[in-house]
Design an enzyme around this catalytic site. Structure first.
Site, PDB file in Angstrom:
ATOM      1  N   ARG A  35      31.839  43.141  45.304  1.00  0.00           N
ATOM      2  CA  ARG A  35      32.484  42.323  44.268  1.00  0.00           C
ATOM      3  C   ARG A  35      31.846  42.541  42.906  1.00  0.00           C
ATOM      4  O   ARG A  35      32.459  42.329  41.874  1.00  0.00           O
ATOM      5  CB  ARG A  35      32.344  40.831  44.589  1.00  0.00           C
ATOM      6  CG  ARG A  35      33.112  40.357  45.775  1.00  0.00           C
ATOM      7  CD  ARG A  35      33.087  38.833  45.821  1.00  0.00           C
ATOM      8  NE  ARG A  35      33.394  38.308  47.134  1.00  0.00           N
ATOM      9  CZ  ARG A  35      34.621  38.116  47.599  1.00  0.00           C
ATOM     10  NH1 ARG A  35      35.658  38.408  46.851  1.00  0.00           N
ATOM     11  NH2 ARG A  35      34.817  37.634  48.806  1.00  0.00           N
ATOM     12  N   GLU A  48      44.654  35.115  39.766  1.00  0.00           N
ATOM     13  CA  GLU A  48      44.403  35.835  41.019  1.00  0.00           C
ATOM     14  C   GLU A  48      43.829  37.209  40.708  1.00  0.00           C
ATOM     15  O   GLU A  48      44.080  37.776  39.635  1.00  0.00           O
ATOM     16  CB  GLU A  48      45.733  36.020  41.779  1.00  0.00           C
ATOM     17  CG  GLU A  48      45.930  35.040  42.940  1.00  0.00           C
ATOM     18  CD  GLU A  48      45.112  35.392  44.174  1.00  0.00           C
ATOM     19  OE1 GLU A  48      43.878  35.603  44.071  1.00  0.00           O
ATOM     20  OE2 GLU A  48      45.698  35.445  45.255  1.00  0.00           O
ATOM     21  N   ASP A  49      43.093  37.747  41.677  1.00  0.00           N
ATOM     22  CA  ASP A  49      42.577  39.105  41.528  1.00  0.00           C
ATOM     23  C   ASP A  49      43.676  40.138  41.765  1.00  0.00           C
ATOM     24  O   ASP A  49      43.826  41.100  41.023  1.00  0.00           O
ATOM     25  CB  ASP A  49      41.394  39.352  42.481  1.00  0.00           C
ATOM     26  CG  ASP A  49      41.682  38.930  43.926  1.00  0.00           C
ATOM     27  OD1 ASP A  49      42.776  38.369  44.197  1.00  0.00           O
ATOM     28  OD2 ASP A  49      40.820  39.164  44.784  1.00  0.00           O
ATOM     29  N   LYS A  53      37.303  33.797  46.199  1.00  0.00           N
ATOM     30  CA  LYS A  53      36.220  34.312  45.377  1.00  0.00           C
ATOM     31  C   LYS A  53      36.674  35.471  44.497  1.00  0.00           C
ATOM     32  O   LYS A  53      36.046  35.805  43.510  1.00  0.00           O
ATOM     33  CB  LYS A  53      35.082  34.805  46.280  1.00  0.00           C
ATOM     34  CG  LYS A  53      34.483  33.762  47.174  1.00  0.00           C
ATOM     35  CD  LYS A  53      33.408  34.427  48.075  1.00  0.00           C
ATOM     36  CE  LYS A  53      32.897  33.473  49.107  1.00  0.00           C
ATOM     37  NZ  LYS A  53      31.989  34.190  50.068  1.00  0.00           N
ATOM     38  N   GLY A  54      37.772  36.114  44.895  1.00  0.00           N
ATOM     39  CA  GLY A  54      38.144  37.395  44.286  1.00  0.00           C
ATOM     40  C   GLY A  54      38.388  37.375  42.795  1.00  0.00           C
ATOM     41  O   GLY A  54      38.215  38.391  42.114  1.00  0.00           O
ATOM     42  N   ASP A 103      49.149  40.993  46.702  1.00  0.00           N
ATOM     43  CA  ASP A 103      49.353  42.034  47.706  1.00  0.00           C
ATOM     44  C   ASP A 103      50.646  41.690  48.468  1.00  0.00           C
ATOM     45  O   ASP A 103      51.741  41.996  47.998  1.00  0.00           O
ATOM     46  CB  ASP A 103      48.095  42.031  48.595  1.00  0.00           C
ATOM     47  CG  ASP A 103      48.101  43.057  49.697  1.00  0.00           C
ATOM     48  OD1 ASP A 103      48.672  44.128  49.524  1.00  0.00           O
ATOM     49  OD2 ASP A 103      47.508  42.804  50.762  1.00  0.00           O
ATOM     50  N   LYS A 113      49.973  44.839  43.699  1.00  0.00           N
ATOM     51  CA  LYS A 113      50.253  45.874  44.704  1.00  0.00           C
ATOM     52  C   LYS A 113      51.682  45.656  45.190  1.00  0.00           C
ATOM     53  O   LYS A 113      51.925  45.137  46.288  1.00  0.00           O
ATOM     54  CB  LYS A 113      49.256  45.712  45.865  1.00  0.00           C
ATOM     55  CG  LYS A 113      48.883  47.000  46.560  1.00  0.00           C
ATOM     56  CD  LYS A 113      48.070  46.722  47.815  1.00  0.00           C
ATOM     57  CE  LYS A 113      46.581  46.754  47.602  1.00  0.00           C
ATOM     58  NZ  LYS A 113      45.810  46.595  48.876  1.00  0.00           N
ATOM     59  N   ASP A 137      36.449  42.411  47.193  1.00  0.00           N
ATOM     60  CA  ASP A 137      35.382  42.776  48.130  1.00  0.00           C
ATOM     61  C   ASP A 137      35.865  43.634  49.280  1.00  0.00           C
ATOM     62  O   ASP A 137      37.049  43.685  49.598  1.00  0.00           O
ATOM     63  CB  ASP A 137      34.764  41.505  48.718  1.00  0.00           C
ATOM     64  CG  ASP A 137      35.697  40.822  49.722  1.00  0.00           C
ATOM     65  OD1 ASP A 137      36.850  40.575  49.368  1.00  0.00           O
ATOM     66  OD2 ASP A 137      35.257  40.573  50.864  1.00  0.00           O
ATOM     67  N   PHE A 194      43.305  50.273  49.446  1.00  0.00           N
ATOM     68  CA  PHE A 194      42.412  49.118  49.425  1.00  0.00           C
ATOM     69  C   PHE A 194      41.418  49.306  48.288  1.00  0.00           C
ATOM     70  O   PHE A 194      40.689  50.291  48.237  1.00  0.00           O
ATOM     71  CB  PHE A 194      41.675  49.011  50.770  1.00  0.00           C
ATOM     72  CG  PHE A 194      40.919  47.742  50.900  1.00  0.00           C
ATOM     73  CD1 PHE A 194      41.559  46.552  51.215  1.00  0.00           C
ATOM     74  CD2 PHE A 194      39.550  47.723  50.680  1.00  0.00           C
ATOM     75  CE1 PHE A 194      40.853  45.368  51.315  1.00  0.00           C
ATOM     76  CE2 PHE A 194      38.837  46.545  50.781  1.00  0.00           C
ATOM     77  CZ  PHE A 194      39.487  45.369  51.102  1.00  0.00           C
ATOM     78  N   VAL A 195      41.425  48.376  47.372  1.00  0.00           N
ATOM     79  CA  VAL A 195      40.579  48.513  46.179  1.00  0.00           C
ATOM     80  C   VAL A 195      39.437  47.501  46.220  1.00  0.00           C
ATOM     81  O   VAL A 195      39.557  46.439  46.824  1.00  0.00           O
ATOM     82  CB  VAL A 195      41.404  48.353  44.877  1.00  0.00           C
ATOM     83  CG1 VAL A 195      42.316  49.538  44.672  1.00  0.00           C
ATOM     84  CG2 VAL A 195      42.207  47.060  44.869  1.00  0.00           C
TER      85      VAL A 195
END
Ligand code: IMP
Length: 180
Positions: A171, A104-105, A48-49, A108, A137, A165, A158-159
């Site tokens: 979100r 992608e959001d 969902k990101g 990581d 990241k 989310d 953590f963003v």
């Protein structure tokens, strides 16, 4: 800790809405530039990101865009990667010989990116495959994957917001924020 235990008034803005918009316009031009032969570009939004980033990016793209959606889950409700991926829906049309851009959001650990790049290149054999992430990241990387394009590098915090989310919440924030 649940989101109700966090005071969202404490959220700090890391990347504001205007900065996001201006950078996303640049990314849209760069993607167009990579696929300027006039063929369709299949934009694969990783739910969902990536929903906000993807929707914003395609608004500024001039290529002939087809939008596809897949769903993968990795974080669960924690703030650290579980290192486990759950492929919830990978339904895609046949992308053999097509131009494909995965959206992608955030990259990581890079596990999701690696999984998707392997899956798409081996099972679909696209003409060209590009991986675009809003955030990168780098310090959390556990694979040798790098996005072809990304919007902003973030350090090891953590963003949330703009699709990202915390336990399913936040979100909808129009900016990228973090809890100090
Ligand atoms: P990776 O497989 O470890 O690269 O993680 C990819 C996914 O984890 C991203 O698509 C996000 O959904 C989630 N994720 C990673 N870092 C963050 C963060 O700082 N905030 C929210 N979600 C994150």
């Amino acid at each position: 800790m649940e989101i109700r235990d966090k005071n969202t008034d404490d959220l700090k803005v890391l990347i504001d809405t205007n900065t996001l918009t201006e950078r996303i316009k640049e990314l849209a031009s760069a993607v167009d530039e990579s696929f300027k032969n006039g063929d369709d570009v299949y934009v694969v939004c990783v739910l969902k990101g990536s929903v906000m980033f993807c929707a914003e990016l395609v608004k500024y793209m001039k290529s002939k865009v087809q939008m596809e959606f897949i769903r993968i889950s990795s974080y669960g409700n924690a703030q650290k990667s579980s290192n486990k991926l759950k492929a919830i829906d990978l339904t895609l049309p046949d992308l053999e010989g097509k131009n494909v851009v995965v959206i992608e959001d955030i990259v990581d650990t890079g596990l999701t990116a690696k999984y998707l790049i392997d899956l798409l290149s081996l099972e679909h054999r696209p003409k060209k495959l590009m991986f675009v992430s809003l955030l990168n990241k780098k310090c959390a990387r556990k694979t040798d994957i790098e996005p072809d394009l990304y919007g902003f590098e973030v350090d090891d915090k953590f963003v949330v917001g703009f699709g990202l989310d915390y336990a399913g919440y936040l979100r909808n924030l129009p900016f990228i924020g973090y809890f100090p």
